[in-house]
Design an enzyme around this catalytic site. Structure first.
Site, PDB file in Angstrom:
ATOM      1  N   HIS A  41      37.138 -41.044   1.477  1.00  0.00           N
ATOM      2  CA  HIS A  41      37.196 -42.054   2.750  1.00  0.00           C
ATOM      3  C   HIS A  41      36.045 -41.895   3.817  1.00  0.00           C
ATOM      4  O   HIS A  41      36.383 -42.743   4.626  1.00  0.00           O
ATOM      5  CB  HIS A  41      38.743 -41.549   3.263  1.00  0.00           C
ATOM      6  N   ASP A  88      40.349 -37.817  -3.149  1.00  0.00           N
ATOM      7  CA  ASP A  88      39.499 -38.134  -1.844  1.00  0.00           C
ATOM      8  C   ASP A  88      38.208 -37.224  -2.019  1.00  0.00           C
ATOM      9  O   ASP A  88      38.014 -36.218  -1.217  1.00  0.00           O
ATOM     10  CB  ASP A  88      40.204 -37.840  -0.884  1.00  0.00           C
ATOM     11  N   GLY A 183      37.890 -36.818  12.600  1.00  0.00           N
ATOM     12  CA  GLY A 183      36.431 -36.455  12.696  1.00  0.00           C
ATOM     13  C   GLY A 183      35.803 -35.503  12.090  1.00  0.00           C
ATOM     14  O   GLY A 183      34.796 -35.196  11.767  1.00  0.00           O
ATOM     15  N   SER A 185      36.948 -34.891   8.741  1.00  0.00           N
ATOM     16  CA  SER A 185      36.998 -35.348   7.365  1.00  0.00           C
ATOM     17  C   SER A 185      35.637 -35.234   6.655  1.00  0.00           C
ATOM     18  O   SER A 185      34.693 -35.463   7.075  1.00  0.00           O
ATOM     19  CB  SER A 185      37.505 -36.754   7.507  1.00  0.00           C
TER      20      SER A 185
HETATM   21  C1  4AZ Z   1      42.006 -37.551   9.970  1.00  0.00           C
HETATM   22  O1  4AZ Z   1      42.447 -38.629  10.645  1.00  0.00           O
HETATM   23  C2  4AZ Z   1      42.632 -36.205   9.611  1.00  0.00           C
HETATM   24  N1  4AZ Z   1      45.255 -32.017  10.291  1.00  0.00           N
HETATM   25  C3  4AZ Z   1      41.927 -35.151   9.127  1.00  0.00           C
HETATM   26  C4  4AZ Z   1      42.860 -34.005   8.942  1.00  0.00           C
HETATM   27  C5  4AZ Z   1      43.822 -33.840   9.448  1.00  0.00           C
HETATM   28  C6  4AZ Z   1      44.641 -34.937  10.035  1.00  0.00           C
HETATM   29  C7  4AZ Z   1      44.008 -35.958  10.261  1.00  0.00           C
HETATM   30  C8  4AZ Z   1      44.458 -32.359   9.130  1.00  0.00           C
HETATM   31  O2  4AZ Z   1      40.792 -37.597   9.457  1.00  0.00           O
END
Ligand code: 4AZ
Length: 241
Positions: A41, A88, A183, A185
């Site tokens: 993603h 993912d 962020g 991710s």
């Molecule tokens: C996001 O929105 C996201 N708490 C990444 C990780 C988590 C939540 C949201 C895990 O990219």
């Protein structure tokens, strides 16, 4: 990262930044050679839109353009489902420039992290660590790379029921104070075994909220994708000859 603390300048040596149009867009993990692992993603199949930044500690050092490497190819898992976050996972292949065989100049601040093989296990309750420039509790992103310890959580279906699939892993903190967040991710969840070998056990993928009791972070379970990773990294190596 919610909770945790600021990293030291060369502490998280496999952490990379996925840069899109000049901005840090996501994290990633350096696998060695010309390969970076991140979340599907985080990327699109448009190598020219992305760069990988190594040995970044302060976000402002993006302005300093050393250690920014162009991208040759982006391999997104064929079964990635953006609405469920299944599969993912993506591999970013760096561009090998003539002056830079092996894609990266020798840099003592950069080190690869191991890919866990399919049958490797870390037990629920193991302490592993996350890192990234993502949001904190207040919603601000970090200027200095942050890291935190989280615990692997068993049976995440009880938190996320039918949204938790095979190929996902959960980690968090019982008190809900430590978590990855928006962020972060694409960045790594790294577990280290008794001999000191560090494995990219997970990729920051999704979660409901950040750092709240009963809502652990969800990670792509990298060991589940070992054969996929091997196929794609191996195939690229073979086609060079
Ligand atoms: C996001 O929105 C996201 N708490 C990444 C990780 C988590 C939540 C949201 C895990 O990219």
């Amino acid at each position: 990262v919610v909770g945790g603390e600021e990293a030291l300048p060369t502490q998280i040596q496999w952490q990379v930044a996925v840069v899109e149009d000049g901005q840090i867009h996501c994290g990633g993990a350096y696998l060695g050679g010309c390969w970076v692992l991140t979340a599907a993603h985080c990327v699109r199949p448009k190598p020219k839109a992305f760069q990988i930044k190594f040995s970044i500690w302060k976000k402002l050092s993006l302005l300093n353009t050393t250690d920014i490497v162009p991208v040759k190819n982006i391999i997104i898992h064929q079964d990635y489902n953006p609405s469920t976050y299944q599969n993912d996972i993506a591999l970013v292949q760096l561009k090998e420039l003539n002056l830079m065989p092996g894609c990266l100049k020798p840099n003592p601040a950069v080190r690869a992290v191991c890919v866990p093989w399919s049958t490797l296990q870390f037990q629920p309750g193991s302490t592993c660590s996350i890192s990234g420039w993502g949001r904190n509790k207040v919603g601000d992103t970090a200027n200095i790379l942050k890291w935190a310890n989280v615990t692997l959580i068993e049976d995440c279906g009880k938190y996320y029921s039918d949204r938790f699939y095979e190929g996902m892993e959960c980690a968090g903190d019982l008190e809900g104070k430590v978590d990855s967040c928006q962020g972060d991710s694409g960045g790594p969840l790294v577990c280290t075994d008794a001999s000191g070998m560090s494995y990219v056990w997970g990729i920051v993928s999704w979660g409901e909220k950040c750092g709240e009791v009963g809502f652990p972070g969800v990670y792509t379970k990298v060991a589940h994708y070992f054969e996929w990773i091997r196929f794609h990294m191996g195939w690229q190596a073979v086609t060079k000859f």
